[in-house]
Design a protein around this motif. Sequence first.
Motif, PDB file in Angstrom:
ATOM      1  N   THR A   1     -33.546  53.492  63.554  1.00  0.00           N
ATOM      2  CA  THR A   1     -34.550  54.273  64.284  1.00  0.00           C
ATOM      3  C   THR A   1     -35.056  53.393  65.415  1.00  0.00           C
ATOM      4  OG1 THR A   1     -36.416  53.502  62.957  1.00  0.00           O
ATOM      5  CG2 THR A   1     -35.338  55.523  62.219  1.00  0.00           C
TER       6      THR A   1
ATOM      7  N   GLN B   1     -33.452  58.701  65.990  1.00  0.00           N
ATOM      8  CA  GLN B   1     -33.227  58.372  64.585  1.00  0.00           C
ATOM      9  C   GLN B   1     -31.810  58.760  64.213  1.00  0.00           C
ATOM     10  OE1 GLN B   1     -35.781  60.432  61.829  1.00  0.00           O
ATOM     11  NE2 GLN B   1     -35.077  59.226  60.095  1.00  0.00           N
TER      12      GLN B   1
ATOM     13  N   ALA C   1     -38.247  58.552  71.065  1.00  0.00           N
ATOM     14  CA  ALA C   1     -37.707  57.988  69.828  1.00  0.00           C
ATOM     15  C   ALA C   1     -36.366  58.618  69.492  1.00  0.00           C
ATOM     16  CB  ALA C   1     -38.687  58.215  68.671  1.00  0.00           C
TER      17      ALA C   1
ATOM     18  N   GLU D   1     -38.067  53.522  68.694  1.00  0.00           N
ATOM     19  CA  GLU D   1     -39.146  54.225  69.388  1.00  0.00           C
ATOM     20  C   GLU D   1     -39.756  53.312  70.436  1.00  0.00           C
ATOM     21  OE1 GLU D   1     -43.615  55.996  68.547  1.00  0.00           O
ATOM     22  OE2 GLU D   1     -42.233  55.816  66.858  1.00  0.00           O
TER      23      GLU D   1
ATOM     24  N   SER E   1     -31.636  47.947  65.220  1.00  0.00           N
ATOM     25  CA  SER E   1     -32.658  48.710  64.497  1.00  0.00           C
ATOM     26  C   SER E   1     -32.195  49.149  63.114  1.00  0.00           C
ATOM     27  CB  SER E   1     -33.090  49.938  65.309  1.00  0.00           C
ATOM     28  OG  SER E   1     -32.137  50.977  65.227  1.00  0.00           O
TER      29      SER E   1
ATOM     30  N   THR F   1     -29.426  60.285  61.826  1.00  0.00           N
ATOM     31  CA  THR F   1     -29.615  61.267  60.750  1.00  0.00           C
ATOM     32  C   THR F   1     -28.356  61.478  59.911  1.00  0.00           C
ATOM     33  OG1 THR F   1     -29.080  63.102  62.237  1.00  0.00           O
ATOM     34  CG2 THR F   1     -31.420  62.492  62.034  1.00  0.00           C
TER      35      THR F   1
ATOM     36  N   ARG G   1     -36.858  51.905  54.843  1.00  0.00           N
ATOM     37  CA  ARG G   1     -37.795  52.990  55.188  1.00  0.00           C
ATOM     38  C   ARG G   1     -39.129  52.789  54.495  1.00  0.00           C
ATOM     39  NH1 ARG G   1     -33.474  57.846  54.626  1.00  0.00           N
ATOM     40  NH2 ARG G   1     -32.551  57.604  56.692  1.00  0.00           N
TER      41      ARG G   1
ATOM     42  N   THR H   1     -33.515  63.090  68.687  1.00  0.00           N
ATOM     43  CA  THR H   1     -34.440  62.411  69.595  1.00  0.00           C
ATOM     44  C   THR H   1     -35.683  63.260  69.815  1.00  0.00           C
ATOM     45  OG1 THR H   1     -33.490  63.383  71.597  1.00  0.00           O
ATOM     46  CG2 THR H   1     -32.586  61.267  70.883  1.00  0.00           C
TER      47      THR H   1
END
Length: 144
Positions: free
Chosen positions: A35, A86, A84, A37, A24, A88, A103, A71
């Motif tokens: 990310t 991500q 989901a 999901e 991802s 960070t 993005r 999450t």
Amino acid sequence: MASYAKDPRCTAMTEALVPLLRRSCPEGAGGYGGTYEVRLDDEEAVGLGGVDLIRAAMRKAARQLGWKAETIGQIGTRFGTMVAIQDTREVPEAYRAVVEAARYERMSAAVARVSAEPDATPVQRGSVALMTQEFRAAVAEASV
């Protein structure tokens, strides 16, 4: 929240998720900016162990990749169950342009999907539909 660290379902799901989370990340971004999901039927999510177990597996997989992760997980949305994660972490300058471009591309694709006729847009890399399909296949294979 209960600990799922030693739950065999969490361990199997974590092993299945590591390569999915790694993929991802944008190409050329050094493993930053990932990310992931998934959207599942509520019953399917419960059958896999529930939102908390899926989130725990995502966090555990993200730690293996060195992510600092956030999450979310919610059952009973209009899309079913959404979970989901991500990455960070602060993106190093060398990869920042690649991550920002990815993005922007994801956001543009999301706007195009919302604006398009229903079922008019193909399933594409990084889309929630594709991630959900990959997740289902990986978890099913890990459960065998």
